[in-house]
Motif scaffolding. Structure first.
Motif, short mmCIF file in Angstrom:
data_model
loop_
_atom_site.label_atom_id
_atom_site.label_comp_id
_atom_site.label_asym_id
_atom_site.label_seq_id
_atom_site.Cartn_x
_atom_site.Cartn_y
_atom_site.Cartn_z
N GLY A 182 0.81 -1.22 0.00
CA GLY A 182 0.00 0.00 0.00
C GLY A 182 0.84 1.26 0.00
O GLY A 182 0.50 2.25 -0.66
N SER A 183 1.96 1.20 0.72
CA SER A 183 2.81 2.40 0.82
C SER A 183 3.48 2.76 -0.50
O SER A 183 4.06 3.83 -0.62
N LYS A 184 3.40 1.87 -1.46
CA LYS A 184 4.00 2.14 -2.78
C LYS A 184 2.99 2.71 -3.76
O LYS A 184 3.31 2.94 -4.92
N GLN A 185 1.76 2.91 -3.30
CA GLN A 185 0.72 3.44 -4.19
C GLN A 185 0.77 4.97 -4.22
O GLN A 185 0.66 5.63 -3.19
N PHE A 186 0.94 5.50 -5.42
CA PHE A 186 0.93 6.95 -5.65
C PHE A 186 0.17 7.21 -6.96
O PHE A 186 0.06 6.31 -7.80
N CYS A 187 -0.29 8.43 -7.13
CA CYS A 187 -0.99 8.77 -8.38
C CYS A 187 -0.13 8.44 -9.60
O CYS A 187 -0.64 7.93 -10.59
N ASP A 188 1.17 8.72 -9.53
CA ASP A 188 1.99 8.53 -10.74
C ASP A 188 2.25 7.07 -11.10
O ASP A 188 2.82 6.79 -12.15
N ASN A 189 1.81 6.13 -10.25
CA ASN A 189 1.87 4.73 -10.68
C ASN A 189 0.47 4.11 -10.69
O ASN A 189 0.33 2.89 -10.64
N PHE A 233 -11.13 12.38 -12.00
CA PHE A 233 -11.40 13.81 -11.78
C PHE A 233 -11.15 14.58 -13.08
O PHE A 233 -10.14 15.28 -13.22
N PRO A 234 -12.06 14.45 -14.06
CA PRO A 234 -11.84 15.11 -15.35
C PRO A 234 -11.68 16.62 -15.22
O PRO A 234 -12.39 17.27 -14.45
N GLY A 235 -10.70 17.14 -15.96
CA GLY A 235 -10.47 18.58 -15.97
C GLY A 235 -9.67 19.08 -14.79
O GLY A 235 -9.43 20.28 -14.65
N LYS A 236 -9.25 18.17 -13.91
CA LYS A 236 -8.48 18.56 -12.73
C LYS A 236 -7.10 17.91 -12.80
O LYS A 236 -6.91 16.89 -13.45
N GLN A 237 -6.15 18.52 -12.10
CA GLN A 237 -4.80 17.98 -12.00
C GLN A 237 -4.62 17.41 -10.59
O GLN A 237 -5.03 18.04 -9.61
N VAL A 238 -4.05 16.22 -10.53
CA VAL A 238 -3.76 15.63 -9.22
C VAL A 238 -2.25 15.59 -9.04
O VAL A 238 -1.49 15.58 -10.01
N ASN A 239 -1.83 15.54 -7.80
CA ASN A 239 -0.40 15.52 -7.51
C ASN A 239 0.16 14.13 -7.79
O ASN A 239 -0.43 13.13 -7.39
N ALA A 240 1.31 14.07 -8.47
CA ALA A 240 1.92 12.78 -8.80
C ALA A 240 2.18 11.94 -7.55
O ALA A 240 2.13 10.71 -7.60
N LYS A 241 2.42 12.60 -6.43
CA LYS A 241 2.69 11.88 -5.17
C LYS A 241 1.44 11.81 -4.28
O LYS A 241 1.54 11.56 -3.09
N GLY A 242 0.28 12.06 -4.92
CA GLY A 242 -0.98 11.96 -4.19
C GLY A 242 -1.53 10.54 -4.23
O GLY A 242 -0.89 9.61 -4.72
N TRP A 243 -2.72 10.42 -3.73
CA TRP A 243 -3.38 9.11 -3.70
C TRP A 243 -4.86 9.29 -3.42
O TRP A 243 -5.26 10.25 -2.76
N CYS A 244 -5.65 8.34 -3.93
CA CYS A 244 -7.06 8.26 -3.52
C CYS A 244 -7.44 6.79 -3.51
O CYS A 244 -6.72 5.93 -4.02
N ASN A 245 -8.60 6.50 -2.93
CA ASN A 245 -9.03 5.12 -2.72
C ASN A 245 -9.42 4.40 -4.02
O ASN A 245 -9.71 3.22 -4.01
N ALA A 246 -9.39 5.12 -5.14
CA ALA A 246 -9.69 4.49 -6.43
C ALA A 246 -8.41 4.04 -7.13
O ALA A 246 -8.46 3.63 -8.30
N TRP A 247 -7.28 4.10 -6.44
CA TRP A 247 -6.00 3.74 -7.04
C TRP A 247 -6.08 2.36 -7.70
O TRP A 247 -6.62 1.42 -7.12
N VAL A 248 -5.52 2.27 -8.92
CA VAL A 248 -5.51 1.02 -9.68
C VAL A 248 -4.08 0.77 -10.14
O VAL A 248 -3.43 1.66 -10.69
N SER A 249 -3.59 -0.42 -9.92
CA SER A 249 -2.22 -0.77 -10.32
C SER A 249 -2.03 -0.57 -11.83
O SER A 249 -2.85 -1.02 -12.63
N ALA A 250 -0.96 0.12 -12.19
CA ALA A 250 -0.70 0.39 -13.62
C ALA A 250 -0.11 -0.84 -14.30
O ALA A 250 0.48 -1.69 -13.70
#
Ligand code: SF4
Length: 112
Positions: A70-77, A95-112
């Motif tokens: 879990g600790s390896k999950q970030f927006c950029d991956n 979040f269409p039309g919005k920018q998220v932080n590459a080092k952010g996270w949300c509960n919808a994270w999906v493994s790339a």
């Protein structure tokens, strides 16, 4: 000379002066302001526990980000992340039309 011509001249003069008053340097700032970064206070962001800094996620509330994996999950991956033109920020399909932080996270994270 008619009043209409005088009024038109006044309008054109005012428009030209106003246009010249905006320094060219201000244009990128205006464009950047249009480049919306997702707010952590946005209702949808809150609903998914989005934070700009994934290391600050409350893992008791969001156990998907707990533990070593879990600790390896970030927006950029995350599969839903779209690398952006701005360093450290990018788009997100959630979040269409919005920018998220590459080092952010949300509960919808999906493994790339
Ligand atoms: S879906 Fe993925 S890219 Fe979008 S905010 Fe959540 S973790 Fe980040």
């Amino acid at each position: 000379m008619s009043n209409t011509k005088i009024a038109r001249r006044g309008f054109l003069r005012t428009t030209l002066v106003a246009g010249a008053a905006i320094p060219l340097g201000a244009i990128p700032i205006i464009l950047k302001a249009d480049n919306h970064r997702l707010s952590e206070d946005d209702a949808a962001a809150k609903g998914l526990g989005y934070l700009h800094d994934a290391t600050k996620v409350d893992t008791t509330k969001y156990p998907r980000r707990a533990g070593e994996a879990g600790s390896k999950q970030f927006c950029d991956n995350c599969q839903l992340y779209q690398a952006g033109s701005e360093d450290g920020w990018g788009g997100c399909a959630i979040f269409p039309g919005k920018q998220v932080n590459a080092k952010g996270w949300c509960n919808a994270w999906v493994s790339a």
